[in-house]
Design a protein around this motif. Structure first.
Motif, PDB file in Angstrom:
ATOM      1  N   ILE A 258       6.767 -17.094  -6.199  1.00  0.00           N
ATOM      2  CA  ILE A 258       5.661 -17.050  -7.164  1.00  0.00           C
ATOM      3  C   ILE A 258       6.090 -16.338  -8.448  1.00  0.00           C
ATOM      4  O   ILE A 258       5.809 -16.799  -9.559  1.00  0.00           O
ATOM      5  CB  ILE A 258       4.440 -16.354  -6.537  1.00  0.00           C
ATOM      6  CG1 ILE A 258       3.936 -17.172  -5.344  1.00  0.00           C
ATOM      7  CG2 ILE A 258       3.322 -16.164  -7.572  1.00  0.00           C
ATOM      8  CD1 ILE A 258       2.924 -16.449  -4.470  1.00  0.00           C
ATOM      9  N   TRP A 259       6.777 -15.227  -8.290  1.00  0.00           N
ATOM     10  CA  TRP A 259       7.248 -14.500  -9.477  1.00  0.00           C
ATOM     11  C   TRP A 259       8.240 -15.341 -10.274  1.00  0.00           C
ATOM     12  O   TRP A 259       8.291 -15.244 -11.505  1.00  0.00           O
ATOM     13  CB  TRP A 259       7.892 -13.179  -9.068  1.00  0.00           C
ATOM     14  CG  TRP A 259       6.906 -12.192  -8.507  1.00  0.00           C
ATOM     15  CD1 TRP A 259       5.572 -12.114  -8.780  1.00  0.00           C
ATOM     16  CD2 TRP A 259       7.184 -11.151  -7.552  1.00  0.00           C
ATOM     17  NE1 TRP A 259       5.002 -11.088  -8.055  1.00  0.00           N
ATOM     18  CE2 TRP A 259       5.950 -10.481  -7.309  1.00  0.00           C
ATOM     19  CE3 TRP A 259       8.337 -10.720  -6.901  1.00  0.00           C
ATOM     20  CZ2 TRP A 259       5.869  -9.404  -6.419  1.00  0.00           C
ATOM     21  CZ3 TRP A 259       8.251  -9.653  -6.030  1.00  0.00           C
ATOM     22  CH2 TRP A 259       7.020  -9.000  -5.797  1.00  0.00           C
ATOM     23  N   GLY A 260       9.017 -16.176  -9.576  1.00  0.00           N
ATOM     24  CA  GLY A 260       9.963 -17.040 -10.266  1.00  0.00           C
ATOM     25  C   GLY A 260       9.267 -17.903 -11.303  1.00  0.00           C
ATOM     26  O   GLY A 260       9.755 -18.052 -12.438  1.00  0.00           O
ATOM     27  N   GLU A 261       8.130 -18.456 -10.941  1.00  0.00           N
ATOM     28  CA  GLU A 261       7.378 -19.265 -11.895  1.00  0.00           C
ATOM     29  C   GLU A 261       6.884 -18.408 -13.051  1.00  0.00           C
ATOM     30  O   GLU A 261       6.898 -18.829 -14.209  1.00  0.00           O
ATOM     31  CB  GLU A 261       6.203 -19.955 -11.191  1.00  0.00           C
ATOM     32  CG  GLU A 261       6.636 -21.041 -10.211  1.00  0.00           C
ATOM     33  CD  GLU A 261       5.497 -21.966  -9.830  1.00  0.00           C
ATOM     34  OE1 GLU A 261       4.327 -21.656 -10.171  1.00  0.00           O
ATOM     35  OE2 GLU A 261       5.784 -22.996  -9.188  1.00  0.00           O
ATOM     36  N   GLY A 262       6.444 -17.183 -12.734  1.00  0.00           N
ATOM     37  CA  GLY A 262       5.948 -16.289 -13.779  1.00  0.00           C
ATOM     38  C   GLY A 262       7.025 -15.920 -14.781  1.00  0.00           C
ATOM     39  O   GLY A 262       6.796 -15.947 -16.000  1.00  0.00           O
ATOM     40  N   TYR A 263       8.211 -15.565 -14.278  1.00  0.00           N
ATOM     41  CA  TYR A 263       9.320 -15.229 -15.174  1.00  0.00           C
ATOM     42  C   TYR A 263       9.698 -16.429 -16.037  1.00  0.00           C
ATOM     43  O   TYR A 263       9.886 -16.313 -17.256  1.00  0.00           O
ATOM     44  CB  TYR A 263      10.542 -14.793 -14.366  1.00  0.00           C
ATOM     45  CG  TYR A 263      10.492 -13.382 -13.812  1.00  0.00           C
ATOM     46  CD1 TYR A 263      10.509 -12.270 -14.658  1.00  0.00           C
ATOM     47  CD2 TYR A 263      10.461 -13.165 -12.430  1.00  0.00           C
ATOM     48  CE1 TYR A 263      10.489 -10.981 -14.138  1.00  0.00           C
ATOM     49  CE2 TYR A 263      10.448 -11.871 -11.915  1.00  0.00           C
ATOM     50  CZ  TYR A 263      10.458 -10.788 -12.765  1.00  0.00           C
ATOM     51  OH  TYR A 263      10.442  -9.516 -12.256  1.00  0.00           O
ATOM     52  N   GLN A 264       9.822 -17.595 -15.402  1.00  0.00           N
ATOM     53  CA  GLN A 264      10.262 -18.796 -16.115  1.00  0.00           C
ATOM     54  C   GLN A 264       9.251 -19.227 -17.170  1.00  0.00           C
ATOM     55  O   GLN A 264       9.633 -19.790 -18.210  1.00  0.00           O
ATOM     56  CB  GLN A 264      10.517 -19.914 -15.111  1.00  0.00           C
ATOM     57  CG  GLN A 264      11.730 -19.657 -14.216  1.00  0.00           C
ATOM     58  CD  GLN A 264      11.733 -20.484 -12.945  1.00  0.00           C
ATOM     59  OE1 GLN A 264      10.967 -21.436 -12.810  1.00  0.00           O
ATOM     60  NE2 GLN A 264      12.585 -20.125 -12.000  1.00  0.00           N
ATOM     61  N   GLN A 265       7.966 -18.949 -16.925  1.00  0.00           N
ATOM     62  CA  GLN A 265       6.926 -19.306 -17.882  1.00  0.00           C
ATOM     63  C   GLN A 265       6.747 -18.246 -18.959  1.00  0.00           C
ATOM     64  O   GLN A 265       5.961 -18.430 -19.895  1.00  0.00           O
ATOM     65  CB  GLN A 265       5.587 -19.496 -17.141  1.00  0.00           C
ATOM     66  CG  GLN A 265       5.580 -20.696 -16.222  1.00  0.00           C
ATOM     67  CD  GLN A 265       4.405 -20.724 -15.268  1.00  0.00           C
ATOM     68  OE1 GLN A 265       4.264 -21.636 -14.479  1.00  0.00           O
ATOM     69  NE2 GLN A 265       3.544 -19.712 -15.321  1.00  0.00           N
ATOM     70  N   GLY A 266       7.476 -17.142 -18.851  1.00  0.00           N
ATOM     71  CA  GLY A 266       7.369 -16.077 -19.833  1.00  0.00           C
ATOM     72  C   GLY A 266       6.119 -15.232 -19.695  1.00  0.00           C
ATOM     73  O   GLY A 266       5.704 -14.561 -20.652  1.00  0.00           O
ATOM     74  N   ASP A 267       5.523 -15.216 -18.503  1.00  0.00           N
ATOM     75  CA  ASP A 267       4.314 -14.418 -18.290  1.00  0.00           C
ATOM     76  C   ASP A 267       4.625 -12.924 -18.312  1.00  0.00           C
ATOM     77  O   ASP A 267       3.747 -12.104 -18.580  1.00  0.00           O
ATOM     78  CB  ASP A 267       3.650 -14.792 -16.958  1.00  0.00           C
ATOM     79  CG  ASP A 267       3.094 -16.206 -16.966  1.00  0.00           C
ATOM     80  OD1 ASP A 267       2.894 -16.752 -18.076  1.00  0.00           O
ATOM     81  OD2 ASP A 267       2.860 -16.769 -15.881  1.00  0.00           O
ATOM     82  N   PHE A 268       5.869 -12.548 -18.022  1.00  0.00           N
ATOM     83  CA  PHE A 268       6.315 -11.157 -18.060  1.00  0.00           C
ATOM     84  C   PHE A 268       7.832 -11.141 -18.025  1.00  0.00           C
ATOM     85  O   PHE A 268       8.474 -12.162 -17.745  1.00  0.00           O
ATOM     86  CB  PHE A 268       5.753 -10.338 -16.878  1.00  0.00           C
ATOM     87  CG  PHE A 268       5.813 -11.066 -15.560  1.00  0.00           C
ATOM     88  CD1 PHE A 268       7.001 -11.162 -14.851  1.00  0.00           C
ATOM     89  CD2 PHE A 268       4.680 -11.677 -15.029  1.00  0.00           C
ATOM     90  CE1 PHE A 268       7.068 -11.834 -13.641  1.00  0.00           C
ATOM     91  CE2 PHE A 268       4.737 -12.364 -13.817  1.00  0.00           C
ATOM     92  CZ  PHE A 268       5.935 -12.438 -13.122  1.00  0.00           C
TER      93      PHE A 268
END
Length: 225
Positions: free
Chosen positions: A90-100
């Motif tokens: 889940i965090w992988g998607e967040g990092y890749q999307q630039g969420d954090f």
């Protein structure tokens, strides 16, 4: 004995504990139900769900039961390997999307870079999955610094408060445990590492810890090799 490799914790050591508890954990909790439902048939998620059923001792647990269990483990900050693996996805998607981006203390980044340039092998041991570790350092505030590290360890190696985990890690490194320096903000982890023979340093960044027998510093600047 001189230090021939450094093994470091992440949370509270290289990275602000608040980033983990106030950014990463809530993000995973928010998106976990939909992520699991949408990716239920993915091989990686299927393996995680199987591990979770084993953890629950319930081989027939349905998807909603598993989702509830994952959310409860997050709330209780349980070091469950299946949860850590799912959070990493889940965090992988967040990092890749630039969420954090992955937080790094400036002093930690400075010294990790310096030690690497000196030819000192660096390793990571965290309760977060290896995937999550690589994401944090790959999408860090300082950019991709995964090249600084020679290896990563998580709870698949063993628990962080057990002596055997550190004996295993030293064996993988091909070093005598006494040649390894372990950095952590948790005295019980350091106790286990020292029992295995490692050198230890306690990072006490934000609050005065209880008295302990480990060398204590407030930042990487104070670490003497």
């Amino acid at each position: 004995m001189s230090v021939k490799a450094i093994l470091t914790d992440i949370e509270g050591t290289t990275t602000d504990i608040n980033f983990v508890h106030k950014t990463l954990f809530p993000y995973a909790a928010k998106y976990l139900p939909d992520y699991v439902r949408e990716h239920e048939d993915d091989d990686a998620v299927q393996a995680i769900l199987a591990d979770a059923r084993t953890e629950l001792s319930d081989p027939q647990a349905d998807l909603e039961t598993l989702i509830s269990a994952f959310l409860n483990w997050i709330e209780q900050d349980k070091k469950v390997t299946a949860l850590k693996a799912l959070q990493g996805l889940i965090w992988g998607e967040g990092y890749q999307q630039g969420d954090f981006t992955g937080h790094l203390y400036h002093d930690a980044m400075t010294y990790l870079q310096s030690w690497h340039e000196q030819g000192l092998p660096l390793y990571v041991f965290s309760s977060g999955s290896v995937k999550a570790q690589k994401l944090l350092f790959g999408y860090s505030d300082a950019g991709d610094i995964t090249g600084l590290f020679s290896g990563y360890f998580d709870t698949t190696t063993g628990h962080k408060r057990e002596q055997a985990s550190y004996e295993t890690i030293a064996g993988v490194m091909g070093l005598d445990a006494a040649e390894v320096l372990f950095l952590s903000d948790v005295s019980e982890e350091l106790d286990a590492a020292r029992a295995a023979g490692m050198q230890t340093v306690l990072l006490a960044r934000d609050e005065e810890p209880e008295m302990c027998s480990h060398t204590m510093v407030t930042s990487f600047d104070e670490i003497e090799l």
